[in-house]
Design a protein around this motif. Sequence first.
Motif, short mmCIF file in Angstrom:
data_model
loop_
_atom_site.label_atom_id
_atom_site.label_comp_id
_atom_site.label_asym_id
_atom_site.label_seq_id
_atom_site.Cartn_x
_atom_site.Cartn_y
_atom_site.Cartn_z
N ILE A 241 65.81 77.78 37.41
CA ILE A 241 67.25 77.98 37.25
C ILE A 241 67.62 79.43 37.57
O ILE A 241 68.66 79.71 38.16
CB ILE A 241 67.68 77.62 35.81
CG1 ILE A 241 67.49 76.12 35.57
CG2 ILE A 241 69.13 78.04 35.54
CD1 ILE A 241 67.80 75.67 34.15
N LYS A 242 66.72 80.37 37.22
CA LYS A 242 66.96 81.80 37.48
C LYS A 242 65.61 82.41 37.83
O LYS A 242 64.62 82.11 37.18
CB LYS A 242 67.54 82.46 36.23
CG LYS A 242 67.76 83.97 36.34
CD LYS A 242 68.44 84.51 35.08
CE LYS A 242 68.66 86.01 35.14
NZ LYS A 242 67.41 86.75 34.83
N GLY A 243 65.58 83.25 38.87
CA GLY A 243 64.34 83.91 39.25
C GLY A 243 63.55 83.12 40.27
O GLY A 243 64.12 82.43 41.13
N ALA A 244 62.23 83.24 40.19
CA ALA A 244 61.37 82.63 41.21
C ALA A 244 59.95 82.46 40.67
O ALA A 244 59.50 83.28 39.84
CB ALA A 244 61.34 83.51 42.47
N VAL A 245 59.28 81.41 41.12
CA VAL A 245 57.88 81.18 40.77
C VAL A 245 57.12 80.71 42.00
O VAL A 245 57.72 80.20 42.96
CB VAL A 245 57.70 80.10 39.65
CG1 VAL A 245 58.52 80.41 38.42
CG2 VAL A 245 57.99 78.70 40.17
N VAL A 246 55.79 80.88 41.96
CA VAL A 246 54.93 80.08 42.84
C VAL A 246 54.38 78.98 41.94
O VAL A 246 53.76 79.26 40.90
CB VAL A 246 53.77 80.91 43.44
CG1 VAL A 246 52.80 79.99 44.18
CG2 VAL A 246 54.31 81.97 44.38
N ASP A 247 54.68 77.75 42.28
CA ASP A 247 54.30 76.59 41.46
C ASP A 247 53.09 75.91 42.09
O ASP A 247 53.07 75.69 43.30
CB ASP A 247 55.47 75.60 41.36
CG ASP A 247 55.31 74.68 40.16
OD1 ASP A 247 54.86 73.56 40.35
OD2 ASP A 247 55.61 75.15 39.04
N ILE A 248 52.11 75.62 41.24
CA ILE A 248 50.82 75.08 41.71
C ILE A 248 50.56 73.72 41.08
O ILE A 248 50.73 73.54 39.87
CB ILE A 248 49.66 76.02 41.31
CG1 ILE A 248 49.87 77.43 41.91
CG2 ILE A 248 48.31 75.45 41.73
CD1 ILE A 248 49.75 77.54 43.41
N ALA A 249 50.18 72.76 41.91
CA ALA A 249 49.72 71.46 41.40
C ALA A 249 48.33 71.22 42.00
O ALA A 249 48.14 71.35 43.22
CB ALA A 249 50.69 70.35 41.80
N LEU A 250 47.38 70.88 41.15
CA LEU A 250 45.99 70.65 41.56
C LEU A 250 45.63 69.21 41.21
O LEU A 250 45.69 68.81 40.03
CB LEU A 250 45.06 71.62 40.82
CG LEU A 250 43.55 71.40 40.95
CD1 LEU A 250 43.07 71.65 42.38
CD2 LEU A 250 42.79 72.33 39.98
N ASP A 251 45.27 68.42 42.21
CA ASP A 251 44.94 67.01 41.99
C ASP A 251 43.55 66.88 41.37
O ASP A 251 42.57 67.30 41.99
CB ASP A 251 44.99 66.26 43.34
CG ASP A 251 44.98 64.73 43.16
OD1 ASP A 251 45.34 64.03 44.11
OD2 ASP A 251 44.60 64.27 42.04
N VAL A 252 43.47 66.34 40.16
CA VAL A 252 42.18 66.16 39.50
C VAL A 252 41.94 64.69 39.14
O VAL A 252 41.23 64.36 38.18
CB VAL A 252 42.02 67.06 38.25
CG1 VAL A 252 41.88 68.53 38.65
CG2 VAL A 252 43.17 66.87 37.27
#
Length: 186
Positions: A76-87
Motif C-alpha cells: 500500500i505504501k513503499g516497496a518490497v522485493v517479494d519472494i515465493a519459494l516452491d517447496v
Amino acid sequence: MTITDTIIPGAYIFEPKVFHDSRGYFIETFNRKHFIEKGIDVDFVQDNQSVSHKNVVRGLHAQKGPFEQGKLVRVIKGAVVDIALDVRVGSPAYGKHIGVELTAQNNLQLYIPPGCLHGFVSLQDDTIFAYKVTNYFDKDSESGLIWNDPELSIGWSINQMDAIVSEKDQLLPDWKSYQSPFTFVG
Ligand SMILES: Cc1cn([C@H]2C[C@H](O)[C@@H](COP(=O)(O)OP(=O)(O)O[C@H]3O[C@H](C)C(=O)[C@H](O)[C@H]3O)O2)c(=O)[nH]c1=O
C-alpha cells in the motif's frame, strides 16, 4: 486486470487496471472472478497488514497443513522485493523461487499458492504490506526456512549486513536440513 503466469505453478502476478481522474485514482484490489478465470477457487478468510522499516526481512514462512495458506500480497505504501519459494514435493518448480518488486507505484500483486515459503524485504521505511490469506493463523502450524541460505541464492537486493531479521526468523533451518511438509497436487 492483467494476470501473468510465473515459473511456480499456481503463482500469478496481478496488475490491476488503474482508473485515473482529476481526483486521483481507483483500483479494484481484489476480484474473485479473476481467480476463477485461472481456475483458482480462493476463499480468503483473513486480511493481514504489517509495517516495516527499510531493510526489514520477514520470512521465509509457510503454515503447515491443515492450516496451509494461499496469500494475495500487495504494497500500500513503499516497496518490497517479494519472494515465493516452491517447496511442494513433486512440483516441477520444487526448490525454485520467484522474486517480484511490489510497490505502491506499480500496484502489482502476487498470489502465492499453499506449499510455497513466502518472505519479503522492505526497500523503504514505513512500507505497508497488506495481504489476504485463505486460512486462519495457527501459531503451532508455523514453519519456515532461513532467508539467506547461499544454496538458494535468492536475490534480496540488499546488503545482508544491513538486514533487520527477527530473532525467531534467525533460528529457522537452512535448505539442507529443511523437511518440506507439502506435496504438489498437479
Ligand atoms: C502472521 C500472524 C501473526 N500474528 C501475530 C504473531 C506475533 O505475535 C505477531 C508477529 O508475527 P510474525 O513475527 O510471525 O509476523 P511476520 O514475521 O510478519 O510473519 C509473516 O511474515 C511472512 C511474510 C508471511 O508470509 C506470513 O504471513 C507471516 O509468517 O503477530 C497474528 O496474530 N496473526 C497472524 O496471522
